[in-house]
Scaffold this motif. Sequence first.
Motif, PDB file in Angstrom:
ATOM      1  N   GLU A 219      24.123  28.645  52.543  1.00 31.45           N
ATOM      2  CA  GLU A 219      23.328  29.035  51.592  1.00 31.45           C
ATOM      3  C   GLU A 219      22.581  29.626  52.236  1.00 31.45           C
ATOM      4  N   GLU A 220      21.955  29.838  52.934  1.00 30.48           N
ATOM      5  CA  GLU A 220      20.805  30.606  53.992  1.00 30.48           C
ATOM      6  C   GLU A 220      21.499  32.098  54.224  1.00 30.48           C
ATOM      7  N   TYR A 221      22.326  32.588  54.164  1.00 32.47           N
ATOM      8  CA  TYR A 221      23.172  33.137  55.110  1.00 32.47           C
ATOM      9  C   TYR A 221      23.437  34.530  53.421  1.00 32.47           C
ATOM     10  N   ALA A 222      24.172  33.253  52.220  1.00 33.38           N
ATOM     11  CA  ALA A 222      24.247  34.220  51.545  1.00 33.38           C
ATOM     12  C   ALA A 222      23.326  34.526  50.715  1.00 33.38           C
ATOM     13  N   ALA A 223      21.638  33.642  50.667  1.00 34.55           N
ATOM     14  CA  ALA A 223      20.569  34.076  50.361  1.00 34.55           C
ATOM     15  C   ALA A 223      20.303  35.380  50.913  1.00 34.55           C
ATOM     16  N   LEU A 224      20.540  35.753  52.054  1.00 41.71           N
ATOM     17  CA  LEU A 224      20.050  36.957  53.173  1.00 41.71           C
ATOM     18  C   LEU A 224      20.457  37.770  51.728  1.00 41.71           C
ATOM     19  N   GLY A 225      22.345  38.347  51.791  1.00 41.07           N
ATOM     20  CA  GLY A 225      22.146  38.784  50.728  1.00 41.07           C
ATOM     21  C   GLY A 225      21.282  39.029  49.217  1.00 41.07           C
ATOM     22  N   TYR A 226      20.828  38.189  48.397  1.00 36.70           N
ATOM     23  CA  TYR A 226      20.191  38.662  47.524  1.00 36.70           C
ATOM     24  C   TYR A 226      18.712  38.618  47.525  1.00 36.70           C
ATOM     25  N   ASN A 227      18.530  38.780  48.794  1.00 35.05           N
ATOM     26  CA  ASN A 227      16.483  38.643  49.645  1.00 35.05           C
ATOM     27  C   ASN A 227      16.457  40.286  48.949  1.00 35.05           C
ATOM     28  N   ILE A 228      17.395  40.898  49.692  1.00 35.09           N
ATOM     29  CA  ILE A 228      17.751  42.031  50.402  1.00 35.09           C
ATOM     30  C   ILE A 228      18.075  43.001  49.052  1.00 35.09           C
ATOM     31  N   TRP A 229      18.338  42.414  48.134  1.00 30.62           N
ATOM     32  CA  TRP A 229      18.090  43.494  46.817  1.00 30.62           C
ATOM     33  C   TRP A 229      16.428  42.610  46.135  1.00 30.62           C
ATOM     34  N   GLY A 230      15.976  42.210  46.525  1.00 29.40           N
ATOM     35  CA  GLY A 230      15.112  41.712  45.881  1.00 29.40           C
ATOM     36  C   GLY A 230      13.835  40.925  45.153  1.00 29.40           C
ATOM     37  N   PHE A 231      15.088  39.738  45.144  1.00 28.96           N
ATOM     38  CA  PHE A 231      15.509  38.292  44.698  1.00 28.96           C
ATOM     39  C   PHE A 231      14.698  37.826  45.273  1.00 28.96           C
ATOM     40  N   ASP A 232      13.747  36.688  45.112  1.00 28.31           N
ATOM     41  CA  ASP A 232      13.464  35.395  44.580  1.00 28.31           C
ATOM     42  C   ASP A 232      13.876  34.518  45.478  1.00 28.31           C
ATOM     43  N   THR A 233      14.168  34.719  46.919  1.00 33.86           N
ATOM     44  CA  THR A 233      15.616  33.392  47.762  1.00 33.86           C
ATOM     45  C   THR A 233      14.959  31.887  48.140  1.00 33.86           C
ATOM     46  N   ALA A 234      13.550  31.801  47.294  1.00 35.49           N
ATOM     47  CA  ALA A 234      12.549  30.615  48.307  1.00 35.49           C
ATOM     48  C   ALA A 234      13.868  29.063  48.067  1.00 35.49           C
ATOM     49  N   LEU A 235      13.949  28.984  47.679  1.00 38.80           N
ATOM     50  CA  LEU A 235      14.854  27.704  47.696  1.00 38.80           C
ATOM     51  C   LEU A 235      16.394  28.098  48.242  1.00 38.80           C
ATOM     52  N   ALA A 236      16.864  28.423  47.846  1.00 42.66           N
ATOM     53  CA  ALA A 236      18.146  28.805  48.372  1.00 42.66           C
ATOM     54  C   ALA A 236      18.050  29.515  50.910  1.00 42.66           C
ATOM     55  N   SER A 237      16.477  29.539  50.420  1.00 41.55           N
ATOM     56  CA  SER A 237      16.381  30.465  51.788  1.00 41.55           C
ATOM     57  C   SER A 237      16.155  28.948  52.613  1.00 41.55           C
ATOM     58  N   THR A 238      15.500  28.025  52.332  1.00 39.77           N
ATOM     59  CA  THR A 238      14.698  26.288  52.616  1.00 39.77           C
ATOM     60  C   THR A 238      16.122  26.093  53.145  1.00 39.77           C
ATOM     61  N   ILE A 239      15.829  25.122  54.093  1.00 42.66           N
ATOM     62  CA  ILE A 239      17.503  24.383  54.964  1.00 42.66           C
ATOM     63  C   ILE A 239      16.953  23.149  54.514  1.00 42.66           C
ATOM     64  N   GLU A 240      15.407  22.474  53.530  1.00 46.46           N
ATOM     65  CA  GLU A 240      15.519  21.059  53.348  1.00 46.46           C
ATOM     66  C   GLU A 240      16.726  20.452  52.356  1.00 46.46           C
ATOM     67  N   PRO A 241      17.462  19.432  51.815  1.00 48.03           N
ATOM     68  CA  PRO A 241      17.576  18.047  53.287  1.00 48.03           C
ATOM     69  C   PRO A 241      18.279  18.301  53.965  1.00 48.03           C
ATOM     70  N   TYR A 242      17.855  18.273  55.161  1.00 41.76           N
ATOM     71  CA  TYR A 242      18.573  18.161  56.163  1.00 41.76           C
ATOM     72  C   TYR A 242      18.161  16.627  57.077  1.00 41.76           C
ATOM     73  N   GLY A 243      19.314  16.970  57.822  1.00 40.93           N
ATOM     74  CA  GLY A 243      18.569  15.257  58.851  1.00 40.93           C
ATOM     75  C   GLY A 243      19.385  16.173  59.763  1.00 40.93           C
ATOM     76  N   ARG A 244      18.816  15.040  61.087  1.00 38.59           N
ATOM     77  CA  ARG A 244      19.298  15.411  62.690  1.00 38.59           C
ATOM     78  C   ARG A 244      20.108  14.721  62.976  1.00 38.59           C
ATOM     79  N   ILE A 245      20.768  14.860  63.806  1.00 39.63           N
ATOM     80  CA  ILE A 245      21.930  14.534  65.147  1.00 39.63           C
ATOM     81  C   ILE A 245      21.897  14.665  66.652  1.00 39.63           C
ATOM     82  N   ARG A 246      21.975  13.875  67.456  1.00 37.49           N
ATOM     83  CA  ARG A 246      22.192  14.589  68.587  1.00 37.49           C
ATOM     84  C   ARG A 246      23.579  14.321  69.116  1.00 37.49           C
ATOM     85  N   ILE A 247      23.759  16.064  69.393  1.00 38.11           N
ATOM     86  CA  ILE A 247      24.698  16.181  69.396  1.00 38.11           C
ATOM     87  C   ILE A 247      25.372  16.390  70.468  1.00 38.11           C
TER      88      ILE A 247
END
Length: 467
Positions: A219-247
Amino acid sequence: MGAMRVTILACLLFATNGCGVIVRQVDSRLDQLGTSQWFVQGRRAQLNDDEKAWAETAWKYFNFNYNATTGLVNSADKQQLVTMWTVADTISATHTAHVLEFIDTKTFDERISTLLGFLNGMSLFQDRLPNRFYDASTGKKVDGKKRPNEVGWSAVDIGRLLVWLKILQIEYPYLGEYVDKAVLRWNFCDLIDNCGALYGGRLVGKDVKLIQEGRLGYEEYAALGYNIWGFDTALASTIEPYGRIRIQNQEVFYDLRDPRKTGNYAPVLTGPYLYSGLEFNWDRPGDISSFDSQHSNRVMAKLAHAIYRAQESRFRNLRIQTARTDHASEKTPKPVLDSIFADGFQWNTILENGEHKPDLALVATKAVFGMWALWDTSYTQQLILAIKELHSKDRGWFEGRYERSGAYDRTITASTNAMVLEAILYKSRGKLYTGPNNPTYMEALLADIFKQPNRCFPPERTQCDIN
């Protein structure tokens, strides 16, 4: 620069035959400094003969699977089906082949111009957006089984295409007008909202069902495509909601959205972090740093490094060679999601419906080359040795080596071969997106309110209101 002045002064003072030796020594040290991990990310140097041969092998795929009438390249070997992701792979591969001089300028121009001709004339889904699938030989809309049909669109696939259309426009300004005209045909109203959430579309009966598309990583990678064409990508560029795990003692972030509610699993995959590293250096678009060892999108860089280190640590601790990402398979027509973490389990290999398929785990060629380019370590060099013979003499690189048995998965795809080319171009030149570009045809058109196409381009939108 100071070191060079000292060298010249020494030459003038001593005027000895040894001056050339001094110059060569300083030049060598400057070259080493220029490729030091203090200043660059990953491997950076002139290509050696092996690396050029690896790239030439990957380019053979695009020659063998090229459809001259449409300019399209099959998404998999001999299978005349194509997505917008594949179109992006084709632009990436053709650009790399031109830079590395596998093809001359005339061949490059003919191929890219034919492809732009397709994009400017292709039939769109409901006259709105690129259909999810096309027949590579005819350019007509089809479904996933290559039956004439229109089925919807993919916001993530279109996002990757936007990345490579913009890189094409920057690298070859004379083509910029035709790139803009292709994109101006699209209607973005349902594709991305004012706050940047991305929506895929699926035709269900006579209705279009909108699906929030993309999960943490893609999602964040695809948002880069829209962003460089001038679109606001605030929601797609954020990583929330996320969890954390130790691997393997690494803190790995994963998408918290429930697949039972979203209909999509959210595995932690290496692929999207490789693309955003190779193409953007884990920077925010438009950011220019003196050293690409620095990353202005620190969160994405942190996630990428953790995913790499978890795989390296798995080998160090368990002696299991690990280079995982999504890939095709000779054993199933469905995409394999070969993860670091998915559906509550570490090192889980699943299909899109969540079906557990551990036997399909690969040391994936695509992941190996991306990791090799972005992390200059003994582990990535060892991974290269594990896969360097996994290719066809005439048709490109195989998908990978089975993690459990060591046997080859002989599937051959555009995605894997494009990644090989991107990784090798990155080693030669650094990050692939070098924007922003010069003023464009689209900017001139959209600046005139009487010529705006009313398709929800950035100047036609209202400001984001998350509340």
